[in-house]
Design a protein around this motif. Structure first.
Motif, PDB file in Angstrom:
ATOM      1  N   SER A 105       0.859  -1.182   0.000  1.00 27.84           N
ATOM      2  CA  SER A 105       0.000   0.000   0.000  1.00 27.84           C
ATOM      3  C   SER A 105       0.891   1.226   0.000  1.00 27.84           C
ATOM      4  O   SER A 105       2.030   1.184   0.462  1.00 27.84           O
ATOM      5  CB  SER A 105      -0.918   0.025   1.226  1.00 27.84           C
ATOM      6  N   ALA A 165      -4.421  -2.339   2.245  1.00 33.49           N
ATOM      7  CA  ALA A 165      -4.965  -0.991   2.411  1.00 33.49           C
ATOM      8  C   ALA A 165      -5.676  -0.792   3.743  1.00 33.49           C
ATOM      9  O   ALA A 165      -5.596   0.291   4.332  1.00 33.49           O
ATOM     10  CB  ALA A 165      -5.915  -0.670   1.259  1.00 33.49           C
ATOM     11  N   SER A 196      -9.079   7.004   0.510  1.00 32.39           N
ATOM     12  CA  SER A 196      -8.628   5.936  -0.370  1.00 32.39           C
ATOM     13  C   SER A 196      -9.570   5.910  -1.558  1.00 32.39           C
ATOM     14  O   SER A 196     -10.377   6.809  -1.749  1.00 32.39           O
ATOM     15  CB  SER A 196      -8.636   4.591   0.367  1.00 32.39           C
TER      16      SER A 196
END
Length: 364
Positions: A227, A285, A352
């Motif tokens: 990530s 993530a 995100s």
């Protein structure tokens, strides 16, 4: 942390080197010529020469090294003065060979030592430039001695030659070793400077890109999750305008510390722009979201004693590598898009692809 002018540093280092050059040469000159008097004395004793020959030998071996150092160290241009001295060294060495009636072993050792000293200076072409002086010294002294030839080396002369052969060789080797170690240390320092951002202590952009690329390759082969956090200091221009660039540097350093304090093992954090940071994480993530939240919370608590009213916050974009195009550029662009969403939503936020998370103190 003060930032010095590289040009000034380079000039200062150059001047220091030039001043140290005569002292470095002096050590080898005094050692080599001082040891050289031993075999020369034995040869002259065996030849039964008169006092002028002894005077010249003592002047060349025991007096000249100290005169040369005084000439160069007191000169307005020590480096050029020492180059002249080194040429005279060769002339003295060349003159001593016919003075010893070309006694083979000490003559070869003396000329080799004089040549090695030229090479040891590191000055390009110095050995070649010194050869005419060596030849002139030999011719002039040869003319005075009638080019008398007694090349055979006796055992006493051989034994007297051993100290200069051993000690001078070891001294030159030690000097070369120390120089190599210094160069290695400087290269290591340069390598460190190329890998570390001097202001924040994080990785430099180039080194971070290299490490992020390695993590991406590991991700593509299924060996690791990955990530990216793209972090931007909010309203950083206003910090510089209101409080000055020194305070802006304080903010960037403090953000760098906050980032480092929240990273799991195997992470790589770098400064990739003026007020922009990037972190490559070996985690998915959802776990990266928790790391980002820790960074956001820590930055919100930062205080700056020099400017009591100064507060700062960051916006963070999170992205995993893009499956359709698993390149570092595309990964960065995905994180940049997420960062844009966080800033568009009001800053001091984490975003995100799917969510935008607001820190509890976003409106403080």
């Amino acid at each position: 942390m003060s930032i010095q002018n590289p040009a000034r540093d380079t000039t200062h280092d150059s001047r220091t080197h030039l001043k140290a050059f005569p002292r470095r040469v002096y050590r080898f000159r005094a050692l080599g010529m001082g040891l050289g008097i031993l075999p020369i004395s034995v040869v002259l004793t065996e030849l039964g020469v008169s006092w002028p020959a002894w005077t010249w030998a003592v002047l060349s071996c025991l007096v000249w090294p100290h005169i040369a150092y005084q000439l160069s160290s007191r000169s307005g241009d020590p480096f050029r003065a020492e180059l002249r001295n080194l040429s005279l060294d060769s002339a003295f060495a060349g003159s001593l060979v016919p003075l010893m009636h070309f006694n083979l072993l000490p003559s070869v050792v003396l000329l080799t030592m004089a040549s090695a000293d030229k090479i040891n200076t590191g000055v390009r072409g110095l050995l070649v430039r010194s050869l005419p002086g060596m030849l002139i010294g030999a011719v002039v002294m040869g003319a005075l001695t009638g080019f008398a030839m007694q090349p055979a080396t006796s055992m006493p002369v051989l034994l007297a030659t051993l100290p200069i052969m051993v000690i001078h060789t070891l001294a030159v080797s030690l000097g070369s070793y120390q120089l190599i170690r210094k160069v290695q240390s400087q290269n290591a320092r340069l390598d460190e400077l190329s890998r570390v951002d001097s202001l924040t202590g994080l990785e430099s952009r180039g080194h971070w890109q290299e490490q992020a690329g390695l993590l991406l390759s590991s991700y593509c082969t299924g060996k690791s999750a990955a990530s990216m956090l793209l972090i931007d200091a909010d309203h950083f221009k206003q910090v510089n305008d209101r409080h000055g660039h020194a305070s802006g540097d304080d903010v960037l350093r403090a953000i760098g510390v906050a980032i480092t304090a929240n990273l799991p093992p195997g992470s790589h954090a770098g400064r990739i722009g003026g007020d922009e940071f990037a972190v490559a994480l070996p985690i998915p993530a959802d776990a990266a979201m928790e790391v980002a939240n820790g960074i956001l919370a820590r930055v919100a608590t930062l205080e700056f004693p020099q400017v009591a009213a100064l507060r700062c916050s960051v916006s963070i974009g999170i992205a995993e590598p893009v499956a359709e195009d698993p390149s570092l550029r595309t990964w960065l662009e995905a994180a940049d898009h997420a960062l844009y969403r966080a800033k568009a939503a009001g800053r001091n936020r984490i975003a995100s692809r799917d969510t935008t998370r607001v820190h509890p103190h976003a409106d403080a």
